[in-house]
Design a protein around this motif. Structure first.
Motif, PDB file in Angstrom:
ATOM      1  N   UNK A  67      -0.480  -0.531   2.497  1.00 53.59           N
ATOM      2  CA  UNK A  67       0.230  -1.775   2.224  1.00 53.59           C
ATOM      3  C   UNK A  67      -0.702  -2.950   2.400  1.00 53.59           C
ATOM      4  N   UNK A  68      -0.466  -3.998   1.642  1.00 54.60           N
ATOM      5  CA  UNK A  68      -1.143  -5.276   1.851  1.00 54.60           C
ATOM      6  C   UNK A  68      -0.151  -6.364   1.482  1.00 54.60           C
ATOM      7  N   UNK A  69      -0.572  -7.623   1.649  1.00 47.06           N
ATOM      8  CA  UNK A  69       0.314  -8.723   1.268  1.00 47.06           C
ATOM      9  C   UNK A  69       0.464  -8.815  -0.242  1.00 47.06           C
ATOM     10  N   UNK A  70      -0.400  -8.128  -0.991  1.00 51.44           N
ATOM     11  CA  UNK A  70      -0.350  -8.239  -2.452  1.00 51.44           C
ATOM     12  C   UNK A  70       0.238  -7.014  -3.142  1.00 51.44           C
ATOM     13  N   UNK A  71       0.324  -5.874  -2.431  1.00 53.50           N
ATOM     14  CA  UNK A  71       0.851  -4.688  -3.095  1.00 53.50           C
ATOM     15  C   UNK A  71       0.822  -3.462  -2.213  1.00 53.50           C
TER      16      UNK A  71
END
Length: 237
Positions: free
Chosen positions: A144-148
């Motif tokens: 997971x990341x803040x973008x996807x």
């Protein structure tokens, strides 16, 4: 899916106190050096008097405050926006029960590094994916990341550049509350993984990019990255 290269070590630089953008009530990492191996705890920032001292909660472990004495040397790490900053300090005074807070020396030298905007964290989170046709599939998020996110699915979902709806839960503090995160996302790349064991089914992986992520959920994902970075760097992809 084409895998991204591992994150390179970010360059360390000097920061001013104000650049950390500290917030009263913010979570900080509290590292003691009373043993050969530094021990990591988490604490809360209560406040500070510029150039004099900082006030923090004494960390608790197994329901009791950790041992902390005047003169103990500490390392404090804080997360601010896209920066992780750390500094050394000394315990000036400990206020025991019922307050459980401490005065620390004000930082003299602050070192910081910038996070990659889309730094990914290894996870193993069950989720639901719903396609535009209304078909729902149980999947797992593996990073997971803040973008996807990277999704592993037991079956094929949609073609590339298709939009899907995601639903999964993250743990929020305080109180270990479950918060449902349900962003829309665009599939950016697809891969099929053949298991090493021939008797296992194929695994479909999908790299997705979030669309209009809720600001609260964005902050939760930032915190997930922050905690992995300071507590378990092996989780950083």
């Amino acid at each position: 899916m084409s895998s991204n290269p591992p994150p390179s070590e970010a360059k360390t630089q000097e920061y001013e106190f104000e650049q950390m953008n500290l917030q009263v009530g913010g979570r900080i990492q509290f590292i003691t050096h009373r043993t050969i191996k530094p021990i990591q705890h988490f604490s809360t920032l209560i406040g500070w008097v510029k150039d004099e001292y900082m006030i923090v909660k004494v960390p608790f472990e197994n329901g009791a405050p950790i041992a902390l004495n005047e003169g103990d040397k500490l390392t404090i790490r804080v997360f601010s926006g896209v920066n992780v900053c750390s500094f050394s300090c000394v315990v000036q005074r400990v206020f025991p029960r019922p307050l459980f807070y401490a005065h620390l020396s004000f930082p003299v030298s602050i070192q910081g590094t910038s996070l990659r905007a889309a730094m990914r964290v290894k996870v193993d989170i069950p989720a639901q994916v719903t396609t535009a046709a209304g078909t729902s599939t149980s999947v797992f998020l593996v990073n997971l990341s803040v973008s996807g996110a990277l999704i592993e699915s037991p079956k094929q979902l949609s073609d590339g550049d298709a939009q899907v709806a995601l639903s999964f839960y993250l743990i929020a503090q305080p109180g270990n509350r479950q918060v449902r995160v349900n962003p829309n996302a665009t599939i950016r790349n697809i891969n099929v993984v053949t298991p090493a064991s021939g008797d296992k089914p194929l695994v479909f992986t999908y790299g997705v990019q979030f669309i209009d992520l809720d600001p609260m959920h964005y902050t939760m994902l930032q915190n997930l990255t922050y905690e992995a970075l300071i507590a378990d760097r092996q989780k950083i992809v």
